[in-house]
Write an enzyme that holds these catalytic residues in place. Structure first.
Site, mmCIF file in Angstrom:
data_model
loop_
_atom_site.group_PDB
_atom_site.id
_atom_site.type_symbol
_atom_site.label_atom_id
_atom_site.label_comp_id
_atom_site.label_asym_id
_atom_site.label_seq_id
_atom_site.Cartn_x
_atom_site.Cartn_y
_atom_site.Cartn_z
ATOM 1 N N LYS A 54 -43.321 -38.534 -16.003
ATOM 2 C CA LYS A 54 -42.328 -37.553 -15.552
ATOM 3 C C LYS A 54 -42.962 -36.586 -14.563
ATOM 4 O O LYS A 54 -42.383 -36.293 -13.515
ATOM 5 C CB LYS A 54 -41.775 -36.762 -16.745
ATOM 6 C CG LYS A 54 -40.722 -37.509 -17.529
ATOM 7 C CD LYS A 54 -40.382 -36.768 -18.817
ATOM 8 C CE LYS A 54 -39.639 -37.680 -19.777
ATOM 9 N NZ LYS A 54 -39.653 -37.234 -21.161
ATOM 10 N N GLN A 98 -40.047 -32.646 -25.202
ATOM 11 C CA GLN A 98 -40.191 -34.064 -25.541
ATOM 12 C C GLN A 98 -39.978 -34.272 -27.041
ATOM 13 O O GLN A 98 -40.541 -33.563 -27.869
ATOM 14 C CB GLN A 98 -41.595 -34.546 -25.125
ATOM 15 C CG GLN A 98 -41.857 -36.024 -25.336
ATOM 16 C CD GLN A 98 -41.033 -36.921 -24.429
ATOM 17 O OE1 GLN A 98 -40.741 -36.578 -23.298
ATOM 18 N NE2 GLN A 98 -40.652 -38.081 -24.929
ATOM 19 N N ASP A 121 -31.922 -32.301 -20.340
ATOM 20 C CA ASP A 121 -31.742 -33.416 -21.275
ATOM 21 C C ASP A 121 -30.291 -33.531 -21.732
ATOM 22 O O ASP A 121 -29.896 -34.549 -22.295
ATOM 23 C CB ASP A 121 -32.603 -33.179 -22.528
ATOM 24 C CG ASP A 121 -33.826 -34.075 -22.579
ATOM 25 O OD1 ASP A 121 -33.783 -35.174 -22.003
ATOM 26 O OD2 ASP A 121 -34.815 -33.663 -23.216
HETATM 27 N N1 GUN Z 1 -37.883 -38.956 -26.404
HETATM 28 C C1 GUN Z 1 -37.351 -40.172 -26.196
HETATM 29 N N2 GUN Z 1 -36.352 -40.100 -25.295
HETATM 30 C C2 GUN Z 1 -36.250 -38.820 -24.934
HETATM 31 C C3 GUN Z 1 -35.412 -38.120 -24.017
HETATM 32 O O1 GUN Z 1 -34.536 -38.669 -23.352
HETATM 33 N N3 GUN Z 1 -35.628 -36.784 -23.926
HETATM 34 C C4 GUN Z 1 -36.578 -36.148 -24.645
HETATM 35 N N4 GUN Z 1 -36.708 -34.835 -24.501
HETATM 36 N N5 GUN Z 1 -37.374 -36.763 -25.496
HETATM 37 C C5 GUN Z 1 -37.205 -38.087 -25.625
#
Ligand code: GUN
Length: 291
Positions: A54, A98, A121
């Protein structure tokens, strides 16, 4: 005849190219650099890989990346204090915490502490509510990526039967809301659904998001249907190595479906592309609102 393979990497590259160009235009016009803060608590290896990817992609798109890595034993109040600091920071337009978080932390409390306009998100209860009531808001990245691929592949989705396998807040429920918004006839199937294979076989669009390696077999799929595989499961492969498989038994499904996403190279790359799209959207909104 074997299905058409939907190339998520190519779709994601297209979205990233558009976002990168728009970021350049936005920076030139406003002087604002869109910023994304990612918070990682603990040392989960898969999460570390995601967070690194990311950060790299964010910078490549011309945005600012802020990484906050906290030890696994971080208290909930320390994490909430960091979220409050990021909420107040004008250089941060998007905040992603996350998941999964360590067990001693209340995930919902943390997600709902993120300012809704910075919630890239789309997990805040306000954004979930906006999605389900049809108001504009930030939409969760993985379902958004699935929807963009479906619309690009199939055009108008109205009237199609869609089955979403899985009822998580991250994928299943927002995916169902998005498909409903496109006027699909939507079924959410899950572990308690009776005769899952029969339910799936009715699907013009089948979205599998259950986290069970290769659970969906070839004979669960409607001939000619479109299959979107959200699963990313690590299973033992050859020579002691691990390999990635989806929630769909690809080798079987590809013989029945009309179109199918592979794992890897399907939904995964779209999630990051949509995250950056959401970050740009959030930055534009905040600049309009004077914040
Ligand atoms: N962990 C797995 N998928 C995601 C996601 O789309 N967003 C976040 N914040 N954590 C994750």
């Amino acid at each position: 005849m074997a299905a058409k393979i939907i190339d998520g990497r190519a779709f994601a590259a297209g979205i990233l190219a558009t976002v990168t160009a728009e970021v350049a235009g936005f920076r030139a016009a406003s002087g604002i650099i869109p910023g994304l803060a990612v918070v990682l608590v603990g040392e989960d290896p898969a999460s570390q890989v995601y967070v690194r990817n990311k950060a790299r992609t964010t910078v490549e798109a011309g945005m600012a990346s802020f990484e906050h890595r906290l030890p696994a034993e971080t208290t909930e109040s320390t994490l909430l204090a960091l979220v409050a600091q990021l909420n107040a920071d004008p250089a941060v337009h998007g905040i992603l915490v996350q998941l999964p978080l360590p067990k001693h932390i209340d995930t919902n409390r943390v997600l709902d502490a993120v300012a809704p306009d910075k919630d890239v998100d789309g997990f805040h209860v306000i954004n979930a509510g906006r999605l389900s009531t049809g108001l504009p808001g930030l939409v969760p990245c993985t379902p958004l990526g699935c929807l963009l691929m479906l619309k690009a592949e199939l055009g108008d989705l109205s009237g199609l039967r869609a089955v979403v396998l899985g009822r998580s807040n991250i994928v299943g429920k927002p995916m169902a809301a998005l498909l409903l918004r496109e006027s699909c006839t939507v079924t959410i199937a899950h572990s308690r659904t009776r005769d899952l294979p029969e339910e799936c076989r009715r699907a013009d669009i089948l979205v599998a998001a259950v986290g069970q390696p290769e659970m969906v077999r070839g004979d669960w799929i409607k001939p000619g249907g479109t299959v979107i595989d959200v699963g990313i499961n690590r299973v033992p492969g050859e020579a002691g190595k691990m390999r990635l498989v989806g929630d769909v038994a690809f080798a079987e499904a590809v013989e029945v479906a009309g179109r199918i996403t592979p794992v890897p190279g399907g939904v995964g790359p779209m999630t990051i592309a949509c995250l950056l799209r959401n970050t740009l959207t959030a930055a534009k909104l905040q600049s309009q609102n004077g914040g």
